[in-house]
Design a protein around this motif. Structure first.
Motif, PDB file in Angstrom:
ATOM      1  N   GLU A 127      59.828  57.523  31.327  1.00 16.60           N
ATOM      2  CA  GLU A 127      59.527  56.125  31.644  1.00 16.60           C
ATOM      3  C   GLU A 127      60.559  55.150  31.077  1.00 16.60           C
ATOM      4  O   GLU A 127      60.632  54.007  31.529  1.00 16.60           O
ATOM      5  CB  GLU A 127      58.126  55.771  31.162  1.00 16.60           C
ATOM      6  N   GLU A 161      56.349  65.583  34.738  1.00 17.27           N
ATOM      7  CA  GLU A 161      55.968  66.990  34.881  1.00 17.27           C
ATOM      8  C   GLU A 161      55.671  67.324  36.340  1.00 17.27           C
ATOM      9  O   GLU A 161      56.087  68.372  36.852  1.00 17.27           O
ATOM     10  CB  GLU A 161      54.738  67.282  34.018  1.00 17.27           C
ATOM     11  N   GLN A 174      63.524  68.561  31.460  1.00 16.04           N
ATOM     12  CA  GLN A 174      62.085  68.462  31.206  1.00 16.04           C
ATOM     13  C   GLN A 174      61.740  67.371  30.190  1.00 16.04           C
ATOM     14  O   GLN A 174      61.245  67.644  29.101  1.00 16.04           O
ATOM     15  CB  GLN A 174      61.529  69.811  30.753  1.00 16.04           C
ATOM     16  N   PRO A 175      61.984  66.113  30.542  1.00 15.07           N
ATOM     17  CA  PRO A 175      61.692  65.017  29.617  1.00 15.07           C
ATOM     18  C   PRO A 175      60.187  64.822  29.432  1.00 15.07           C
ATOM     19  O   PRO A 175      59.399  65.116  30.322  1.00 15.07           O
ATOM     20  CB  PRO A 175      62.290  63.804  30.315  1.00 15.07           C
ATOM     21  N   SER A 176      59.840  64.308  28.280  1.00 17.18           N
ATOM     22  CA  SER A 176      58.446  63.919  28.073  1.00 17.18           C
ATOM     23  C   SER A 176      58.166  62.717  28.965  1.00 17.18           C
ATOM     24  O   SER A 176      59.090  62.038  29.429  1.00 17.18           O
ATOM     25  CB  SER A 176      58.204  63.555  26.604  1.00 17.18           C
ATOM     26  N   GLY A 177      56.895  62.424  29.166  1.00 12.11           N
ATOM     27  CA  GLY A 177      56.525  61.270  29.969  1.00 12.11           C
ATOM     28  C   GLY A 177      57.075  59.977  29.386  1.00 12.11           C
ATOM     29  O   GLY A 177      57.532  59.100  30.117  1.00 12.11           O
ATOM     30  N   ARG A 178      57.060  59.859  28.065  1.00 12.70           N
ATOM     31  CA  ARG A 178      57.546  58.640  27.410  1.00 12.70           C
ATOM     32  C   ARG A 178      59.047  58.466  27.607  1.00 12.70           C
ATOM     33  O   ARG A 178      59.517  57.365  27.866  1.00 12.70           O
ATOM     34  CB  ARG A 178      57.211  58.676  25.922  1.00 12.70           C
ATOM     35  N   VAL A 179      59.803  59.543  27.489  1.00 11.12           N
ATOM     36  CA  VAL A 179      61.253  59.469  27.690  1.00 11.12           C
ATOM     37  C   VAL A 179      61.554  59.182  29.153  1.00 11.12           C
ATOM     38  O   VAL A 179      62.406  58.358  29.476  1.00 11.12           O
ATOM     39  CB  VAL A 179      61.942  60.769  27.217  1.00 11.12           C
ATOM     40  N   THR A 210      48.309  65.144  35.129  1.00 10.09           N
ATOM     41  CA  THR A 210      49.713  65.496  34.974  1.00 10.09           C
ATOM     42  C   THR A 210      50.571  64.231  34.909  1.00 10.09           C
ATOM     43  O   THR A 210      50.333  63.290  35.650  1.00 10.09           O
ATOM     44  CB  THR A 210      50.173  66.357  36.183  1.00 10.09           C
ATOM     45  N   SER A 211      51.574  64.240  34.029  1.00  8.77           N
ATOM     46  CA  SER A 211      52.494  63.096  33.978  1.00  8.77           C
ATOM     47  C   SER A 211      53.378  63.120  35.219  1.00  8.77           C
ATOM     48  O   SER A 211      53.570  64.166  35.842  1.00  8.77           O
ATOM     49  CB  SER A 211      53.361  63.161  32.721  1.00  8.77           C
ATOM     50  N   TYR A 247      62.485  60.724  21.815  1.00 10.25           N
ATOM     51  CA  TYR A 247      62.084  59.419  22.301  1.00 10.25           C
ATOM     52  C   TYR A 247      62.891  58.316  21.633  1.00 10.25           C
ATOM     53  O   TYR A 247      63.373  57.410  22.293  1.00 10.25           O
ATOM     54  CB  TYR A 247      60.582  59.224  22.101  1.00 10.25           C
TER      55      TYR A 247
END
Length: 123
Positions: free
Chosen positions: A31, A76, A24-29, A72-73, A1
């Motif tokens: 956004e 994802e 497969q980015p995290s939701g924070r990345v 789910t984000s 992040y």
């Protein structure tokens, strides 16, 4: 992040474009990105299914009748829809086909046609 956060800050401060390929980015990345190029997996691997503002990707998929599960984000969910590992091949084909006639695709084409010199400089 933190790396993506710093890259975005540098890009904003300098006016430079940063291109990142994130699996497969995290939701924070997810956004943090301004624009998203999402490619299909499975038999449709490599075909574009969306290219536009990241914050409009959910709406693009909603137009196809695809609804994000509440727990789910967005990142994802999108990956699950277009992944050959999780997605249904018939549905993935429909998602690929939809892209070519979608409002987001038409907007992208109009954007490219309105600034051919800028596009040529970025390729």
């Amino acid at each position: 992040y933190q790396l993506m956060f710093q890259l975005k800050a540098i890009a904003r401060a300098t006016g430079m474009t940063v291109v990142a390929s994130i699996h497969q980015p995290s939701g924070r990345v997810f956004e943090l990105s301004d624009r998203l190029l999402l490619l299909a997996g499975g038999k449709q691997s490599g075909n574009a299914v969306y290219f536009g503002p990241t914050n409009q990707a959910k709406e693009h998929f909603n137009l196809q009748g695809l609804i994000k599960p509440p727990s789910t984000s967005v990142a994802e969910w999108l990956l699950d829809e277009v992944s050959g590992d999780f997605g249904d091949e018939v549905q993935i084909q429909a998602i690929v086909d939809f892209w070519h006639h979608s409002p987001a695709h038409n907007l992208l084409i109009a954007e490219m046609n309105s600034a051919p010199d800028v596009l040529a400089a970025t390729i």
